[in-house]
Scaffold this active site. Structure first.
Site, short mmCIF file in Angstrom:
data_model
loop_
_atom_site.label_atom_id
_atom_site.label_comp_id
_atom_site.label_asym_id
_atom_site.label_seq_id
_atom_site.Cartn_x
_atom_site.Cartn_y
_atom_site.Cartn_z
N SER A 67 0.85 -1.19 0.00
CA SER A 67 0.00 0.00 0.00
C SER A 67 0.88 1.24 0.00
O SER A 67 1.72 1.41 0.89
CB SER A 67 -0.89 0.01 1.24
N GLY A 121 -11.87 5.74 5.76
CA GLY A 121 -12.71 5.94 6.94
C GLY A 121 -13.60 7.16 6.87
O GLY A 121 -14.09 7.62 7.89
N GLY A 123 -16.38 7.32 4.97
CA GLY A 123 -17.73 6.96 4.53
C GLY A 123 -17.89 7.09 3.02
O GLY A 123 -19.01 7.20 2.52
N LEU A 124 -16.78 7.08 2.29
CA LEU A 124 -16.86 7.18 0.82
C LEU A 124 -16.50 5.85 0.17
O LEU A 124 -16.15 5.79 -1.00
CB LEU A 124 -15.94 8.30 0.31
N ASP A 171 -22.18 -0.33 -2.10
CA ASP A 171 -20.89 0.32 -2.36
C ASP A 171 -20.16 -0.35 -3.53
O ASP A 171 -19.64 0.31 -4.43
CB ASP A 171 -20.01 0.28 -1.11
#
Ligand code: GLA
Length: 390
Positions: A67, A121, A123-124, A171
């Site tokens: 990452s 984190g 909320g997308l 999502d």
């Protein structure tokens, strides 16, 4: 913002060699919150921020995942009989590999470089974007084409069964099916969907409170259980119902006394939110932004009072947003307990709206928010480019 050429170059410097590039966007939800796992309707749009994955095969049967955001590298042995979650970001990738394999996809050993522009984190749906980008990369390397609806369900299963969050389908579906300038109306029972053009003259403004609740996953799962309790109890009086989707507000009120008070309120949110999502679709088609905005406000109140998934910061952001000139509506978006508010704002005033909202929120809450005008973007894609098969 990352682009395909950049991540390809960075992959070359981390792992060497050519890579398959995949991109999967985050999402905002305009209306229809906590309805997806009740077989209901949602209206999300893919946003113009994505998770990027560059991937190439390895000779050994391992996944090596790096990452860029977290500057961390993880490895998994794909031959291990039972790959276990490690309780961190890499579980989303491992989970997708495990579920793909359980569906008969021969997932090869691979190196993956992840770089995401979707804030984590907030909320997308940064996690759904990672699952989808990893799913596209692993199926691409396996030379399998999986239809987007099926891939969305595979990614959802990875999160439900491997990571342990009982999320719905919204999502992952939005990330895979997004269309530029459009929202999606998705029926989460049949998976039928339509794209609805967002009206000209209105901007979507995403307002990040910069607060994330630590117990969000546990509370989320508890809401699902309460909805299941409502269906189970009500089915004694309403035989044949399978989900809250099958219950009308009138019937719910009629049988209110059968339910625990808290369960009644949870059900009232879901049933009324489904009605609002349908009404909002009509309003959007007719270009009636005032009605759409009013429905957003009702949605926020219902999430705050009946479903109890808002937070003081989300409430503050929403009410300050509603005081600004040019706003049609504002509400929390996503699972809740922190994260973002989505506002629909007159295009010509979106900049002024953002500046004023940022200043007022900061002085009320003593936190600097991240506010940005965002456009509805296209869905996830594989960008093969050069000969990545090496
Ligand atoms: C999270 C979940 C979705 C959905 C929303 C609430 O984003 O991942 O499936 O349930 O919360 O609408």
């Amino acid at each position: 913002m990352t682009d395909a050429a950049q991540i390809r170059d960075r992959f070359r410097s981390v792992f060497g060699g050519a890579a398959l590039i995949c991109r999967a966007p985050g999402r905002i939800n305009l209306i229809g919150e906590h309805t997806d796992y009740n077989d209901g309707f949602v209206m999300p749009a893919a946003i113009d921020a994505s998770c990027w994955v560059a991937a190439a095969r390895r000779n050994e049967h391992r996944l090596v995942v790096a990452s860029e955001n977290l500057r961390e590298q993880c490895e998994f042995d794909l031959s291990a009989a039972s790959l276990r979650p490690a309780g961190k970001w890499s579980d989303y990738v491992a989970g997708v590999a495990v579920v793909l394999a359980s569906e008969g996809v021969r997932v090869p050993g691979a190196s993956l470089l992840v770089s995401s522009d979707v804030p984590m984190g907030a909320g997308l749906s940064s996690s759904a974007a990672l699952e989808v980008a990893a799913g596209l990369a692993l199926t691409g390397l396996a030379r399998e084409r999986i239809p987007p609806g099926r891939l969305a369900r595979i990614c959802q299963r990875a999160e439900n069964e491997f990571v342990g969050t009982r999320c719905g389908i919204m999502d992952q579906f939005a990330s895979l099916h997004g269309r530029e300038g459009h929202a999606l109306l998705l029926d989460c029972r049949s998976f039928e969907y339509e794209t609805i053009r967002l009206p000209q003259g209105a901007s979507i403004v995403v307002c990040d409170t910069r607060v994330k609740h630590a117990h969000a996953a546990g509370e989320y799962n508890r809401r699902r259980t309460e909805c299941e309790e409502a269906v189970e109890t009500l089915s004694a009086a309403l035989p044949g119902i399978r989900a809250l989707r099958d219950v009308t507000l009138a019937r719910l009120r009629q049988h209110q006394q059968m339910l625990r008070e808290v369960v009644f309120r949870r059900a009232r949110h879901v049933v009324s939110e489904n009605d609002r999502a349908i009404a909002a679709t009509r309003a959007l088609r007719e270009g009636d932004l005032r009605t759409f905005g009013a429905l957003m406000q009702q949605s926020h109140a219902s999430l705050r009072d009946d479903y109890e998934v808002s937070s003081p910061e989300l409430d503050a952001m929403t009410s300050i947003a509603l005081e600004q000139p040019g706003v049609y509506g504002a509400r929390m978006t996503g699972g809740g307990f922190g994260g973002c508010v989505v506002a629909l704002v007159d295009e010509g005033r979106a900049h002024e709206f953002s500046t004023r909202l940022a200043a007022a929120y900061e002085s009320a809450v003593h936190l600097r928010p991240a506010i940005r005008v965002c456009s509805a973007g296209g869905g996830a894609e594989q960008i093969a480019g050069e000969a990545w098969q090496a």
